[in-house]
Design an enzyme around this catalytic site. Structure first.
Site, mmCIF file in Angstrom:
data_model
loop_
_atom_site.group_PDB
_atom_site.id
_atom_site.type_symbol
_atom_site.label_atom_id
_atom_site.label_comp_id
_atom_site.label_asym_id
_atom_site.label_seq_id
_atom_site.Cartn_x
_atom_site.Cartn_y
_atom_site.Cartn_z
ATOM 1 N N CYS A 159 -0.961 -17.686 -69.583
ATOM 2 C CA CYS A 159 0.154 -18.329 -69.869
ATOM 3 C C CYS A 159 0.927 -18.564 -68.414
ATOM 4 C CB CYS A 159 1.285 -17.208 -70.689
ATOM 5 S SG CYS A 159 2.012 -15.796 -69.874
ATOM 6 N N GLY A 195 4.278 -12.708 -70.178
ATOM 7 C CA GLY A 195 4.409 -12.732 -71.752
ATOM 8 C C GLY A 195 3.010 -12.309 -72.398
ATOM 9 N N HIS A 205 -10.454 0.571 -61.044
ATOM 10 C CA HIS A 205 -9.750 1.666 -61.344
ATOM 11 C C HIS A 205 -9.457 1.639 -62.797
ATOM 12 C CE1 HIS A 205 -8.222 2.685 -57.176
ATOM 13 N NE2 HIS A 205 -9.622 2.385 -57.276
ATOM 14 N N ARG A 234 1.019 -20.816 -64.049
ATOM 15 C CA ARG A 234 1.746 -21.868 -63.099
ATOM 16 C C ARG A 234 1.823 -20.997 -61.638
ATOM 17 N NH1 ARG A 234 5.555 -22.091 -68.039
ATOM 18 N NH2 ARG A 234 4.883 -23.954 -68.849
HETATM 19 C C1 RB5 Z 1 6.233 -20.663 -71.589
HETATM 20 O O1 RB5 Z 1 7.332 -21.745 -71.398
HETATM 21 C C2 RB5 Z 1 6.616 -19.628 -70.859
HETATM 22 O O2 RB5 Z 1 7.618 -18.765 -71.090
HETATM 23 C C3 RB5 Z 1 5.078 -18.817 -70.961
HETATM 24 O O3 RB5 Z 1 4.070 -19.375 -70.588
HETATM 25 C C4 RB5 Z 1 5.122 -17.345 -70.168
HETATM 26 O O4 RB5 Z 1 5.370 -17.666 -68.912
HETATM 27 C C5 RB5 Z 1 5.710 -16.012 -70.990
HETATM 28 O O5 RB5 Z 1 5.780 -15.108 -70.247
#
Ligand code: RB5
Length: 145
Positions: free
Chosen positions: A66, A71, A99, A110
């Site tokens: 993500c 998340g 481990h 990102r």
């Molecule tokens: C999505 O915008 C973002 O919140 C998700 O990809 C992630 O970073 C959540 O933890």
């Protein structure tokens, strides 16, 4: 030829890295099962985390992505069969295998480049669990009162 199955899942924040990792793993000879999503449209990461956790069972391996990796890690680690490790670099991927016997490699979509994501996943999939003292620690993870 390596024909191990690797399951992939992401949200929109991890979609482009997921697509790149899918073609990287195919080139490496893995059997890739992409659990979605199929576009960069906004989705909810728990939906894909739960799908991945339910699909890999006890013995499967996965890569989840993500935007931050946070998340999807939190959602994955609600499942007793999952040890998901958020890996920002190769060293973390190696340690998560040595481990923690991690079975899902989580990437922060990102915060890693395409090349970094390949190196991290490669290290994860080729990493070996050290066993020994780490077995008892892993056994205790699900021993919640
Ligand atoms: C999505 O915008 C973002 O919140 C998700 O990809 C992630 O970073 C959540 O933890």
């Amino acid at each position: 030829m390596n024909k191990d199955k690797i399951y992939l899942a992401s949200d929109h924040g991890g979609y482009l890295i997921k697509r790149h990792i899918a073609s990287f793993l195919l080139k490496e000879g893995y059997d890739v099962i992409d659990l979605g999503p199929d576009s960069e449209d906004s989705v909810d990461y728990p939906d894909y985390a739960h799908k991945l956790a339910q699909t890999i069972g006890e013995n499967g391996r996965g890569v989840a992505i993500c935007g931050s990796g946070i998340g999807i890690s939190i959602a994955l680690n609600r499942h007793l069969n999952v040890r998901a490790a958020l890996c920002h670099n190769v060293d973390m991927a190696v340690l998560s295998r040595l481990h923690n016997n991690a079975n899902v490699c989580v990437l922060p979509g990102r915060f890693v480049s395409l090349m970094q994501s390949e190196a991290i996943v490669h290290a994860f999939l080729n990493g070996i669990f050290e066993g020994g003292r780490h077995n008892q620690r892993i056994d205790k993870i699900n021993q919640i009162e």
